[in-house]
Design a protein around this motif. Structure first.
Motif, PDB file in Angstrom:
ATOM      1  N   CYS A 176       2.583   3.556   7.183  1.00  0.00           N
ATOM      2  CA  CYS A 176       3.966   3.559   6.680  1.00  0.00           C
ATOM      3  C   CYS A 176       4.966   3.221   7.789  1.00  0.00           C
ATOM      4  O   CYS A 176       4.978   2.092   8.275  1.00  0.00           O
ATOM      5  N   LEU A 177       5.833   4.156   8.196  1.00  0.00           N
ATOM      6  CA  LEU A 177       6.758   3.898   9.304  1.00  0.00           C
ATOM      7  C   LEU A 177       5.997   3.449  10.541  1.00  0.00           C
ATOM      8  O   LEU A 177       6.469   2.583  11.283  1.00  0.00           O
ATOM      9  N   GLY A 178       4.813   4.017  10.763  1.00  0.00           N
ATOM     10  CA  GLY A 178       4.006   3.583  11.895  1.00  0.00           C
ATOM     11  C   GLY A 178       3.634   2.120  11.797  1.00  0.00           C
ATOM     12  O   GLY A 178       3.590   1.405  12.809  1.00  0.00           O
ATOM     13  N   CYS A 179       3.373   1.632  10.580  1.00  0.00           N
ATOM     14  CA  CYS A 179       3.065   0.211  10.387  1.00  0.00           C
ATOM     15  C   CYS A 179       4.318  -0.644  10.562  1.00  0.00           C
ATOM     16  O   CYS A 179       4.277  -1.677  11.224  1.00  0.00           O
ATOM     17  N   GLN A 203       0.202   1.448   3.582  1.00  0.00           N
ATOM     18  CA  GLN A 203       1.476   1.648   2.904  1.00  0.00           C
ATOM     19  C   GLN A 203       2.736   1.376   3.728  1.00  0.00           C
ATOM     20  O   GLN A 203       3.656   2.201   3.742  1.00  0.00           O
ATOM     21  N   PRO A 204       2.852   0.232   4.369  1.00  0.00           N
ATOM     22  CA  PRO A 204       4.161  -0.147   4.898  1.00  0.00           C
ATOM     23  C   PRO A 204       5.116  -0.340   3.717  1.00  0.00           C
ATOM     24  O   PRO A 204       4.675  -0.610   2.592  1.00  0.00           O
ATOM     25  N   VAL A 205       6.403  -0.198   3.957  1.00  0.00           N
ATOM     26  CA  VAL A 205       7.340  -0.289   2.836  1.00  0.00           C
ATOM     27  C   VAL A 205       8.687  -0.797   3.323  1.00  0.00           C
ATOM     28  O   VAL A 205       9.114  -0.510   4.445  1.00  0.00           O
ATOM     29  N   THR A 206       9.344  -1.557   2.476  1.00  0.00           N
ATOM     30  CA  THR A 206      10.681  -2.054   2.769  1.00  0.00           C
ATOM     31  C   THR A 206      11.711  -0.984   2.400  1.00  0.00           C
ATOM     32  O   THR A 206      11.661  -0.423   1.306  1.00  0.00           O
ATOM     33  N   THR A 207      12.631  -0.723   3.303  1.00  0.00           N
ATOM     34  CA  THR A 207      13.622   0.339   3.109  1.00  0.00           C
ATOM     35  C   THR A 207      14.355   0.207   1.785  1.00  0.00           C
ATOM     36  O   THR A 207      14.457   1.172   1.014  1.00  0.00           O
ATOM     37  N   GLN A 208      14.873  -0.968   1.495  1.00  0.00           N
ATOM     38  CA  GLN A 208      15.665  -1.131   0.280  1.00  0.00           C
ATOM     39  C   GLN A 208      14.818  -0.875  -0.959  1.00  0.00           C
ATOM     40  O   GLN A 208      15.305  -0.305  -1.950  1.00  0.00           O
TER      41      GLN A 208
END
Length: 318
Positions: A176-179, A203-208
């Motif tokens: 996630c944030l680590g990615c 699970q990386p993710v775009t903030t918006q």
């Protein structure tokens, strides 16, 4: 354009909407630190408490878990709001922040380190800045990977300068944030990754994207995402467009295994799919997790079904 799922959240007054917007902005900009509640000793693992500086000098706290006779090392990076040991979402205030999306259960990462150790890997895991027991920096804000990328670089510098790890083969397990942080570090500091063999990235993710879905679940109209962004900018100075891992993925140059809960109610498949598509190398894989809508099940996937990830590490770190 960010897709937002429909839901049956109650209609809110404007005052209630304003309150939700501020609450989400506050929790996102400066999330409650998760304590380091567990240690590797719970899995009968020997470990060393370590501290080392980030690229910009922020003190980072972590564990080094040795695997006797091994010359292979995994560096583990945690999700936003977690610590190296996980997140105690069975307790307040974490429970209230996550239960509405079906994520009101604990994630304990110690079993992950046991699996990696038993597979023959030394492990370095640590708390990102403004998380766990690591130092405060940048006004205490979380930047979706921009500042945290310096911690990823710091961890690589640390193992390359530590006597017993300097010659080890390195892989990354960045969640996630680590990615996101790893992707941005690859964008800004590509030379640091020249000798890194591979990346496993849950699970990386775009903030918006994730914030738009959180608004929808809270019953806030989709057009209020601009109000939310303005509140986040006032708290952090960072706009959504500055934190886009889909763009950062274009700079990934090492074999990368992504996995994601397909029906995660806090995001959408196209977000991770686009990141995967944007990785400009052939040595990549995307695995979907089905049968759940809970994001946290994605963080527990490795300890439940680790074989695909272990095979990836083995393939590229042999």
């Amino acid at each position: 354009m960010t897709e937002v799922p429909t839901n049956e959240a109650p209609r809110l007054s404007d005052d209630q909407i304003m309150g939700v917007l501020q609450q989400i902005a506050d929790r996102f900009s400066q999330p409650q630190r998760s304590p380091v509640l567990h240690t590797p000793a719970e899995q009968n693992l020997d470990y060393e408490d370590v501290t080392f500086p980030s690229l910009d000098g922020v003190p980072l706290e972590g564990w080094f878990i040795p695997a006797a006779g091994s010359n292979k090392l995994i560096i583990a990076n945690h999700p936003m709001g977690f610590s190296r040991s996980g997140i105690p979402t069975q307790f307040e205030p974490w429970h209230s922040g996550w239960v509405s999306s079906g994520n009101g259960f604990e994630v304990n990462f110690i079993p992950d380190y046991k699996i990696l150790h038993d597979a023959g890997y030394n492990v370095l895991t640590y708390d990102l800045r403004n998380h766990g027991l690591s130092g405060a920096a940048n006004g205490g804000i979380v930047s979706s990977g921009i500042f945290e990328a310096r911690d990823v670089v710091g961890s690589l510098q640390y193992v390359r300068n530590r006597d017993e790890t300097r010659d080890m083969t390195i892989g990354l397990f960045s969640r996630c944030l680590g990615c996101n942080s790893t992707f941005f570090a690859m964008t800004r500091f590509p030379e640091v990754f020249n000798e890194v063999r591979c990346l496993v990235a849950p699970q990386p993710v775009t903030t918006q994207t994730i914030l738009a879905h959180r608004l929808a679940r809270a019953g806030v109209p989709a057009n209020r995402i601009e109000d939310l962004e303005q509140r986040i900018v006032l708290g952090t100075g960072i706009r959504f467009a500055q934190t886009d891992p889909k763009e950062w993925a274009k700079h990934v140059r090492i074999p990368t295994f992504l996995y994601q809960v397909h029906d995660d109610v806090l995001t959408q498949p196209s977000d991770v799919q686009t990141m995967f598509d944007n990785i400009p190398i052939a040595e990549k894989q995307l695995q979907w997790i089905y049968g759940t809508t809970a994001r946290f099940d994605g963080y527990l996937e490795f300890q439940r079904r680790p074989q695909p990830m272990l095979e990836w590490f083995e393939k590229y770190m042999a």
